[in-house]
Design an enzyme around this catalytic site. Structure first.
Site, PDB file in Angstrom:
ATOM      1  N   GLY A 127      63.514  21.863  38.574  1.00 35.87           N
ATOM      2  CA  GLY A 127      64.121  22.439  39.342  1.00 35.87           C
ATOM      3  C   GLY A 127      64.141  23.902  39.372  1.00 35.87           C
ATOM      4  CE1 TYR A 128      62.346  25.581  35.196  1.00 34.02           C
ATOM      5  CE2 TYR A 128      60.501  27.347  35.431  1.00 34.02           C
ATOM      6  CZ  TYR A 128      61.265  26.501  34.901  1.00 34.02           C
ATOM      7  OH  TYR A 128      61.223  26.767  33.464  1.00 34.02           O
ATOM      8  CB  SER A 129      60.441  26.179  43.689  1.00 36.20           C
ATOM      9  OG  SER A 129      59.297  26.455  42.986  1.00 36.20           O
ATOM     10  CD  GLU A 244      54.462  25.253  35.059  1.00 37.65           C
ATOM     11  OE1 GLU A 244      55.579  26.157  34.743  1.00 37.65           O
ATOM     12  OE2 GLU A 244      54.547  24.795  36.414  1.00 37.65           O
ATOM     13  CG  ASN A 384      44.699  30.253  42.354  1.00 36.92           C
ATOM     14  OD1 ASN A 384      45.709  29.636  41.672  1.00 36.92           O
ATOM     15  ND2 ASN A 384      43.532  29.558  42.699  1.00 36.92           N
ATOM     16  CD  GLU A 385      46.901  33.713  46.614  1.00 34.52           C
ATOM     17  OE1 GLU A 385      48.023  33.130  46.324  1.00 34.52           O
ATOM     18  OE2 GLU A 385      45.846  33.503  47.109  1.00 34.52           O
TER      19      GLU A 385
END
Ligand SMILES: Cc1cc2nc3c(=O)[nH]c(=O)nc-3n(C[C@H](O)[C@H](O)[C@H](O)COP(=O)(O)OP(=O)(O)OC[C@H]3O[C@@H](n4cnc5c(N)ncnc54)[C@H](O)[C@@H]3O)c2cc1C
Lengths: 398, 380
Positions: A127-129, A244, A384-385
């Site tokens: 539960g991060y985002s 991760e 990726n950015e």
């Protein structure tokens, strides 16, 4: 300089192969190879087999039940697993929350949580985002207010992978609304059965239910579920990140996928010849092969550096970008190999027990769904950015 | 040289634009997409009322007498709305092939019915082994009494599941890969000997695998001489697909631009990050190229066959390449939102990518182009 495995490493590889030959259930491997749906039961069955062998926790210290393997051994293991079609171990428990508990948790927490993670008895999610905090994770707003021996949690998490199956969720929550962004965050473990938690499915563009929204409405969480110090959750989050990104290059998966792609392209006919003899298609296969060689060597160099004591840091960002782009490119080639048969969308055929007829060649049914699904690789785990920003800052000093 | 639309073309553009704006919001489209049929018959009737179903046909039948540019205008508008109805299958592919080959009597009934919205068609040309090659035809038609019986298999027939009649390409002579010996037939979709397996496609349309087992067919045009008309029809179909892709790419670009202006991370709209600005610029560049090539192809349909073939192949190949880029970037710049079924842009991305799998993909058309490199602009 010697790019070959040592005799010990080769012996280890044989041991892994013998184990996979004997213990990997054929029905599960077949589902993985044919991109069919894996159920929760399949994943748990496989993870329990790994645990019996003592090979579940690649990244834990030995004293907690980890393998104690060197980075090269882990690499060999992951590559062989992919080659044999073993399901990927779900990372949220064993590779994400557990290392944080081992590093920052109390003895009590270690005793409570680690055994059930090792034996896959408890299913975790991340539960991060939040709707407003994706790339800018420190912008999270879900708040936890201390009241006596509880925190009261209110807010929302989103894109929670496999949250619909989860027993527990580890969350970053804001405990000090007045501190600077990164400084008021804490790392909390929350039982999904607690009153006030609602899980709502989010359907992805390929029609799958993989991610969820998780809502917290006055959810009472015992203070002993705090990992590390209050307001020091960002340290846990950063520590977790290094785990991760292990195996992020996905070399094994790309190798297995490329092998399958070549088999398919040798079978599919175009103008009376196998597609693999088509100069354009063959050129793109060669390009992927070349990129894969470069990725593998870069990965091994990074792994070897970690072996020698260096911690893979910002270098893992290179691996994430190269690895995910390559896997995405391979899904594009699968779609091209399927030709017009990339169009039919029959999700019922993704089930292993689907007994009916396929439309077009067997492999074609899942290729487009997979191509679209794999777009996620360049978005999650730090887009990726964001990886490029990290490289620019940490490696190039820009 | 003049890139402006004529008054009539502009009217057509406005008609389609209004229809898509008013009649095709995302939730209405979703409802139609998830219905059993996969599109709306009410919408189809509106197409008929607005005269859209007659665009490529002669005024004698109530048509608009339009060519490549007119169909381009319509298809681009449909691409903006991700229109689900079988316009390509019925009007562009099935309809124009009938129009090119049929006798006046056949046209009288068939074309009028198309224009009136009473007849939906599908073109059953490609076969399971043939991939994108329309000349690989193993389906055979044999004379029987006054008519023909057709046997064979057709692959991924766009809207073949709901078509009333099928326009079938079958061989009346020659070997499986010969250009000569192909004939066109009209077959009732419900006729004895026709079995269809319909299914949805990943971009929200429908298609079917169709097996013919001695199904009765009515011939269109001369026996064994359908190839030229078929290729002209496929060229027009490609123009329509390129235009549809251009419309869809335009919306994908617009939605992405709006999103990066609005989405805040790190305290600013993400569109403030130069890394993303350049990506957005590249998407727009691909869109410009796609639009240019679509116009080139649309205006080359009456050119010498080799020149037409060259430009049409180049256009479709470019759309395959540019479309992929725009679709992937649109998802990427939307972050997690781009992966969601509830986000419109994901549907645009899917349609754009799947257009590459219809009427020949990037690889197929690059191969065609390689064979036509020596054809120059004043080829006759
Ligand atoms: C399938 C899937 C599963 C997921 N599973 C989980 C999960 O289990 N748990 C969890 O917590 N999260 C999960 N996520 C969320 C994931 O971590 C986020 O999607 C990711 O962090 C990106 O955030 P966002 O979607 O809000 O995009 P945004 O941050 O809004 O980014 C949008 C675009 O802007 C770019 N961008 C943003 N900032 C910058 C910058 N500074 N410079 C240049 N470009 C920038 C991004 O790269 C992206 O292209 C999942 C996501 C997906 C798609």
């Amino acid at each position: 300089m010697d790019i070959n495995y040592t005799p010990e490493e080769l012996a280890f590889r044989n041991e892994v192969r013998a184990f996979l030959d004997e213990k990997l259930p054929k029905d599960i491997a077949s589902k993985v190879k044919n991109s069919q749906h894996l159920g929760k039961e399949d994943t748990i069955r496989w993870q329990k087999i790994l645990n019996e062998q003592g090979w579940m926790a690649l990244h834990w210290p030995k004293e907690y039940g980890g393998t104690g393997w060197s980075p090269i051994q882990k690499h060999i293991f992951e590559e062989e697993c992919a080659e044999y079609g073993a399901p990927t171990v779900l990372p949220f428990g064993v590779n994400m929350v557990a290392p944080v508990i081992i590093k920052f948790g109390t003895e009590e927490q270690k005793k409570t949580y680690l055994p059930s993670i090792l034996n896959s008895d408890v299913w975790w999610c991340q539960g991060y985002s939040e709707p407003g905090a994706g790339s800018d994770l420190a912008g999270l707003k879900t708040k936890a207010v201390r009241e006596g021996d509880h925190y009261v949690v209110n807010g929302q998490k989103t894109w929670t992978t496999l949250g619909q199956h989860a027993d527990w969720i580890f969350c970053l929550v804001r405990t000090d609304p007045n501190a600077k962004k990164q400084e008021g965050i804490s790392f909390l473990l929350i039982d999904m059965q607690t009153p006030g938690i609602t899980v709502r499915p989010l359907i992805t563009l390929d029609g799958e239910h993989e991610v969820n929204e998780v809502f917290f409405d006055d959810v009472k969480v015992p203070v002993e579920n705090l990992v590390g110090e209050e307001n020091k959750g960002w340290t846990c989050a950063k520590y977790l990140l290094t785990f991760e990104r292990t195996g992020i290059a996905g070399v094994g998966q790309s190798k297995a996928a490329l092998k399958h792609l070549k088999e398919v392209a040798a079978k599919v006919q175009q103008n009376g010849k196998p597609l693999i003899e088509d100069p354009l298609f063959r050129n793109r296969l060669a390009d992927v092969e070349m990129e894969l060689m470069a990725l593998e060597m870069t990965n091994l160099r990074t792994v070897a550096a970690a072996q020698a004591g260096g911690v893979p840091g910002a270098e893992s960002s290179f691996l994430k970008i190269m690895g995910t782009e390559l896997r995405q490119e391979i899904t594009d080639l699968f779609r091209r190999a399927a030709g017009p048969y990339a169009q039919p969308f029959l999700p019922e055929t993704f089930e292993a027990d689907y007994g009916g007829d396929m439309v077009g060649p067997d492999f074609a049914n899942t290729v487009s769904a997979k191509y679209f699904n794999m777009r996620k690789l360049s978005i999650f785990g730090g887009s990726n950015e964001i990886q490029k920003n990290i490289i620019a800052k940490m490696i190039l000093g820009l | 040289m003049d890139f402006k639309l004529s008054d009539e073309q502009r009217m057509l553009e406005e008609t389609v634009g209004r229809l898509v704006r008013d009649g095709y919001p995302f939730d209405v489209r979703e409802k139609a997409r998830t219905s059993e049929l996969g599109y709306s018959t009410d919408m189809w009737q509106q197409f008929a009322e607005l005269g859209l179903l007659g665009v490529p046909f002669a005024e004698d039948f109530g048509g608009f007498n339009g060519g490549g540019p007119e169909l381009m205008v319509v298809a681009e508008g449909f691409g903006r709305g991700l229109v689900l109805e079988p316009y390509l299958a019925t009007v562009v592919l099935g309809g124009t092939l009938i129009n090119a080959l049929a006798s006046d009597a056949q046209k009288e009934t068939l074309i009028s019915a198309i224009i009136g919205g009473e007849l939906r068609l599908a073109l059953a040309a490609y076969e399971p082994q043939g991939r994108y090659d329309h000349t690989q035809v193993a389906t055979r038609a044999d004379k029987q009494g006054d008519g023909y019986v057709i046997s064979g298999q057709k692959a991924v027939v766009l809207h073949g599941d709901s078509a009333d009649k099928l326009v079938v390409i079958a061989r009346t002579s020659g070997g499986d890969n010969d250009r000569d010996g192909l004939s066109a037939f009209v077959v009732d979709a419900g006729a004895e000997g026709v079995s269809r397996r319909g299914y949805p496609t990943i971009d929200g349309l429908h298609a079917a695998e169709i097996t013919f087992d001695k199904a009765a067919g009515e011939r269109l045009g001369e026996e064994g001489k359908a190839i030229d008309a078929l290729e002209k029809t496929l060229a027009l179909g490609i123009v329509a697909l390129c235009a549809e892709a251009t419309g869809a790419m335009e919306v994908a670009c617009d939605q992405t631009l709006a999103y990066i202006k609005e989405r805040q991370q790190f305290g600013v709209p993400i569109g403030k990050f130069q890394a993303l600005q350049h990506r957005m610029v590249e998407m727009r560049m691909e869109l410009e190229k796609a639009r240019s090539m679509t116009i080139l192809a649309a205006c080359s349909l009456e050119a010498a066959p080799a020149l037409r073939a060259k430009r049409v192949a180049a256009a479709k190949a470019l759309i395959g390449k540019s479309g992929r880029k725009v679709a992937e970037e649109a998802i990427q710049l939307h972050g997690g939102m781009g992966m969601m079924e509830e986000t419109a842009v994901s549907h645009y991305a899917k349609r754009i990518v799947m257009i590459d799998h219809q009427l020949g993909d990037l690889g197929y058309h690059m191969q065609q182009l390689e064979g036509l490199l020596d054809v120059d602009d004043d080829a006759a």
